[in-house]
Motif scaffolding. Structure first.
Motif, mmCIF file in Angstrom:
data_model
loop_
_atom_site.group_PDB
_atom_site.id
_atom_site.type_symbol
_atom_site.label_atom_id
_atom_site.label_comp_id
_atom_site.label_asym_id
_atom_site.label_seq_id
_atom_site.Cartn_x
_atom_site.Cartn_y
_atom_site.Cartn_z
ATOM 1 N N GLY A 44 38.233 80.816 87.417
ATOM 2 C CA GLY A 44 36.837 80.940 88.341
ATOM 3 C C GLY A 44 35.620 81.499 88.104
ATOM 4 N N LYS A 45 36.205 82.690 87.526
ATOM 5 C CA LYS A 45 34.888 83.587 87.130
ATOM 6 C C LYS A 45 34.844 83.652 85.737
ATOM 7 C CE LYS A 45 34.502 86.254 91.522
ATOM 8 N NZ LYS A 45 34.481 87.411 92.274
ATOM 9 N N TRP A 46 35.156 82.773 84.791
ATOM 10 C CA TRP A 46 35.177 82.679 83.306
ATOM 11 C C TRP A 46 34.047 83.409 82.715
ATOM 12 C CZ3 TRP A 46 39.363 82.750 80.606
ATOM 13 C CH2 TRP A 46 39.179 82.707 79.140
ATOM 14 N N ALA A 47 32.973 82.897 83.217
ATOM 15 C CA ALA A 47 31.600 82.926 82.299
ATOM 16 C C ALA A 47 31.464 84.666 82.694
ATOM 17 C CB ALA A 47 30.525 82.159 83.115
ATOM 18 N N GLU A 48 31.622 85.249 83.778
ATOM 19 C CA GLU A 48 31.371 86.460 84.310
ATOM 20 C C GLU A 48 32.223 87.482 83.388
ATOM 21 O OE1 GLU A 48 31.876 89.604 88.036
ATOM 22 O OE2 GLU A 48 31.669 87.302 88.356
ATOM 23 N N ALA A 49 33.496 87.179 83.268
ATOM 24 C CA ALA A 49 34.492 87.811 82.353
ATOM 25 C C ALA A 49 34.281 87.797 80.897
ATOM 26 C CB ALA A 49 36.035 87.321 82.672
ATOM 27 N N ASP A 50 33.803 86.736 80.377
ATOM 28 C CA ASP A 50 33.513 86.551 78.854
ATOM 29 C C ASP A 50 32.407 86.988 78.564
ATOM 30 O OD1 ASP A 50 33.666 85.616 76.372
ATOM 31 O OD2 ASP A 50 33.399 83.636 76.586
ATOM 32 N N THR A 51 32.130 88.253 78.505
ATOM 33 C CA THR A 51 30.639 88.928 78.451
ATOM 34 C C THR A 51 30.009 88.631 77.176
ATOM 35 O OG1 THR A 51 31.762 90.910 77.890
ATOM 36 C CG2 THR A 51 31.443 90.923 79.981
ATOM 37 N N ASN A 52 30.615 88.355 75.887
ATOM 38 C CA ASN A 52 30.023 88.094 74.677
ATOM 39 C C ASN A 52 30.071 86.625 74.492
ATOM 40 O OD1 ASN A 52 32.780 87.462 74.000
ATOM 41 N ND2 ASN A 52 33.103 88.840 72.466
ATOM 42 N N LYS A 53 30.433 85.713 75.448
ATOM 43 C CA LYS A 53 30.477 84.227 75.490
ATOM 44 C C LYS A 53 30.957 83.578 74.183
ATOM 45 C CE LYS A 53 28.017 84.787 79.171
ATOM 46 N NZ LYS A 53 28.789 85.049 80.246
ATOM 47 N N ASP A 54 32.167 84.096 73.830
ATOM 48 C CA ASP A 54 32.713 83.407 72.724
ATOM 49 C C ASP A 54 33.949 82.510 72.980
ATOM 50 O OD1 ASP A 54 34.636 85.299 73.403
ATOM 51 O OD2 ASP A 54 35.120 86.266 71.658
ATOM 52 N N GLY A 55 34.259 82.184 74.228
ATOM 53 C CA GLY A 55 34.964 81.388 74.576
ATOM 54 C C GLY A 55 36.386 81.826 74.943
ATOM 55 N N LYS A 56 36.599 83.053 74.699
ATOM 56 C CA LYS A 56 37.801 83.765 74.897
ATOM 57 C C LYS A 56 37.836 85.244 75.464
ATOM 58 C CE LYS A 56 38.143 84.468 69.830
ATOM 59 N NZ LYS A 56 39.112 84.221 68.874
ATOM 60 N N ILE A 57 38.624 85.723 76.112
ATOM 61 C CA ILE A 57 38.376 87.099 76.693
ATOM 62 C C ILE A 57 39.390 87.955 75.939
ATOM 63 C CG2 ILE A 57 38.747 88.259 78.788
ATOM 64 C CD1 ILE A 57 38.229 86.006 80.498
ATOM 65 N N SER A 58 38.944 89.182 75.499
ATOM 66 C CA SER A 58 39.517 90.065 74.917
ATOM 67 C C SER A 58 40.204 91.104 75.970
ATOM 68 C CB SER A 58 38.505 90.917 73.965
ATOM 69 O OG SER A 58 37.500 91.840 74.820
ATOM 70 N N LYS A 59 40.916 91.726 75.468
ATOM 71 C CA LYS A 59 41.561 93.048 76.365
ATOM 72 C C LYS A 59 40.662 93.784 76.910
ATOM 73 C CE LYS A 59 45.555 95.976 76.429
ATOM 74 N NZ LYS A 59 46.538 96.644 75.584
ATOM 75 N N GLU A 60 39.408 94.298 76.180
ATOM 76 C CA GLU A 60 38.461 94.951 76.772
ATOM 77 C C GLU A 60 37.516 94.393 77.833
ATOM 78 O OE1 GLU A 60 38.853 94.689 73.232
ATOM 79 O OE2 GLU A 60 39.986 96.705 72.989
ATOM 80 N N GLU A 61 37.299 93.212 77.645
ATOM 81 C CA GLU A 61 36.619 92.344 78.453
ATOM 82 C C GLU A 61 37.566 91.989 79.857
ATOM 83 O OE1 GLU A 61 33.893 89.177 76.136
ATOM 84 O OE2 GLU A 61 36.109 88.732 76.171
ATOM 85 N N PHE A 62 38.681 92.019 79.439
ATOM 86 C CA PHE A 62 39.790 91.870 80.866
ATOM 87 C C PHE A 62 39.622 93.075 81.647
ATOM 88 C CE2 PHE A 62 44.004 91.640 82.831
ATOM 89 C CZ PHE A 62 43.891 90.534 83.547
#
Length: 112
Positions: free
Chosen positions: A82-100
């Protein structure tokens, strides 16, 4: 003859139910931790580090073990999806461990 068949069938039914009961009872008892007479000493217990829970959660969500959570992998975590855009800070379409970890930290801080 009918009595003998009835006794044999009853025996088979009871055997099946008994085996089913054992199969369901054994895993439950095997998972119980053994009890000790002495409580654990606080000095021997390692303190939980911040981020350990997040790292374990990340590993659970990263199904293909590529080091990133993709949207298809995040279906088990509706809050993240639900908050994908907020979690994906570099907007590459995937979430790294650091972003998570950063996202979970913000969510925990918002709860307090």
């Amino acid at each position: 003859m009918q009595t003998r068949q009835w006794v044999v069938r009853s025996g088979l039914v009871l055997s099946v139910f008994g085996a089913a009961g054992l199969m369901t009872a054994l895993p439950a008892t095997a998972q119980k931790a053994p009890t000790t007479t002495e409580p654990a000493k606080p000095s021997t217990m390692a303190p939980a580090r911040a981020g350990d829970d997040e790292a374990a959660e990340f590993a659970k969500l990263d199904k293909n073990k590529d080091g990133f959570i993709e949207k298809s992998e995040a279906t088990m975590e509706p809050k993240l999806l639900g908050k994908w855009a907020e979690a994906d800070t570099n907007k590459d379409g995937k979430i790294s461990k650091e972003e998570f970890v950063a996202f979970e930290g913000k969510e925990q801080a918002a709860k307090k």
